[in-house]
Motif scaffolding. Structure first.
Motif, PDB file in Angstrom:
ATOM      1  N   GLN A  94       0.818  -1.215   0.000  1.00 31.28           N
ATOM      2  CA  GLN A  94       0.000   0.000   0.000  1.00 31.28           C
ATOM      3  C   GLN A  94       0.852   1.265   0.000  1.00 31.28           C
ATOM      4  O   GLN A  94       0.332   2.358  -0.204  1.00 31.28           O
ATOM      5  N   VAL A  95       2.155   1.109   0.239  1.00 30.15           N
ATOM      6  CA  VAL A  95       3.066   2.253   0.210  1.00 30.15           C
ATOM      7  C   VAL A  95       3.374   2.590  -1.250  1.00 30.15           C
ATOM      8  O   VAL A  95       3.627   1.686  -2.052  1.00 30.15           O
ATOM      9  N   PRO A  96       3.345   3.878  -1.640  1.00 30.68           N
ATOM     10  CA  PRO A  96       3.653   4.245  -3.029  1.00 30.68           C
ATOM     11  C   PRO A  96       4.995   3.692  -3.482  1.00 30.68           C
ATOM     12  O   PRO A  96       5.959   3.634  -2.713  1.00 30.68           O
ATOM     13  N   GLU A  97       5.033   3.242  -4.723  1.00 35.53           N
ATOM     14  CA  GLU A  97       6.227   2.598  -5.267  1.00 35.53           C
ATOM     15  C   GLU A  97       7.463   3.485  -5.156  1.00 35.53           C
ATOM     16  O   GLU A  97       8.572   2.994  -4.897  1.00 35.53           O
ATOM     17  N   ALA A  98       7.285   4.797  -5.330  1.00 39.87           N
ATOM     18  CA  ALA A  98       8.420   5.724  -5.276  1.00 39.87           C
ATOM     19  C   ALA A  98       9.051   5.785  -3.890  1.00 39.87           C
ATOM     20  O   ALA A  98      10.219   6.152  -3.749  1.00 39.87           O
TER      21      ALA A  98
END
Length: 287
Positions: free
Chosen positions: A222-226
């Motif tokens: 759920q954490v943004p890929e960036a």
């Protein structure tokens, strides 16, 4: 006669035993030998911590089992039922409890070790022993709570008919990492709390912030890929994901970021131990 007696030079025979006290250097300054010599005191302090946790409570040691169950029920109702946080196709109760195993141990161990010096200042000011033993006892005293929580987790696995995986053999390694991480943070906070008493008030805020920055109530994906790389540098994120992977088969096995975070943790652990030992010499003046 007086002159004659004074004229004799003082030789080394007058002082056959000379003890030279020098500051310890290198790895010996950590006092690991002293820790081993005082190992019986360590076990006594651990037992005292365990007995003191639930002293004067109505339910006594029953809280060892009630706390993880209540935490799972609350997290499941709020985040699993109402908010509907994804749990990667496993029951949210198992998903959350697999994270609460390392997180519950870590947070409680940090709380106990961070305030260990200030809370034991009466003993420290009267008797000499390696002060690091107090911080270590605060960390290791949570082993009983962890064992009870792990037993409850196994019951949940049986209830939901989740099989035990071969990857569970990785679990002792992940748990050892959580012990070392708790000791690292505990040593730094205990050292700071000697000089700055408001550190004890900041510990709860620090742990609360770290909980939200770790995948306790949500999966790592759920954490943004960036932000994934920097997020995974949090040692607790890798430990929690390692628990879920080894117990439930969700998430991913240890990646390069996990080993990198473990390396950084060991550097901070050694540095924290050296600083702790240096502060130990003047600790009574501050307490």
């Amino acid at each position: 006669m007086v002159e004659n007696s004074l004229s004799h030079p003082i030789t080394h025979h007058h002082y056959p035993h000379v003890t030279v006290i020098e500051p310890s250097r290198g790895w010996s300054s950590l006092g690991l030998k002293d820790l081993w010599e005082y190992r019986e005191l360590l076990w006594l302090l651990i037992w005292r911590e365990i007995r003191g946790m639930y002293r004067q409570t109505a339910l006594g040691v029953s809280w060892i089992f009630l706390r993880p169950i209540l935490n799972v029920v609350i997290l499941t109702l709020v985040f699993g039922t109402f908010v509907k946080v994804p749990s990667e196709n496993v029951p949210y109760a198992l998903f959350s409890l697999s994270a609460l195993l390392p997180w519950g141990y870590f947070s409680n161990a940090v709380l106990r070790s961070a305030g260990s010096l200030v809370q034991n200042m009466e003993i420290i000011s009267k008797v000499y022993f390696p002060r690091m033993i107090i911080a270590i006892a605060g960390v290791l005293s949570g082993l009983v709570d962890f064992s009870a929580s792990f037993g409850i987790f196994l019951l949940f696995m049986a209830y939901f008919r989740v099989p035990v995986r071969i990857e569970i053999l990785w679990l002792p390694g992940f748990f050892l990492a959580s012990i070392l991480l708790a000791l690292t943070v505990g040593l730094w906070l205990a050292t700071l709390s000697v000089r700055f008493r408001d550190v004890s008030f900041a510990v709860n805020f620090l742990l609360q912030a770290m909980m939200y920055l770790s995948p306790v109530i949500y999966p790592v994906n759920q954490v943004p890929e960036a932000l994934q790389f920097f997020y995974r540098l949090n040692p607790m994120a890798g430990i929690i994901e390692g628990f879920r992977w080894s117990l439930l088969g969700i998430g991913s096995p240890p990646q390069i970021t996990f080993w990198l975070s473990m390396g950084l943790m060991l550097i901070f652990l050694v540095a924290g131990a050296f600083i702790f030992r240096r502060t130990e010499r003047t600790i009574v003046d501050y307490l």
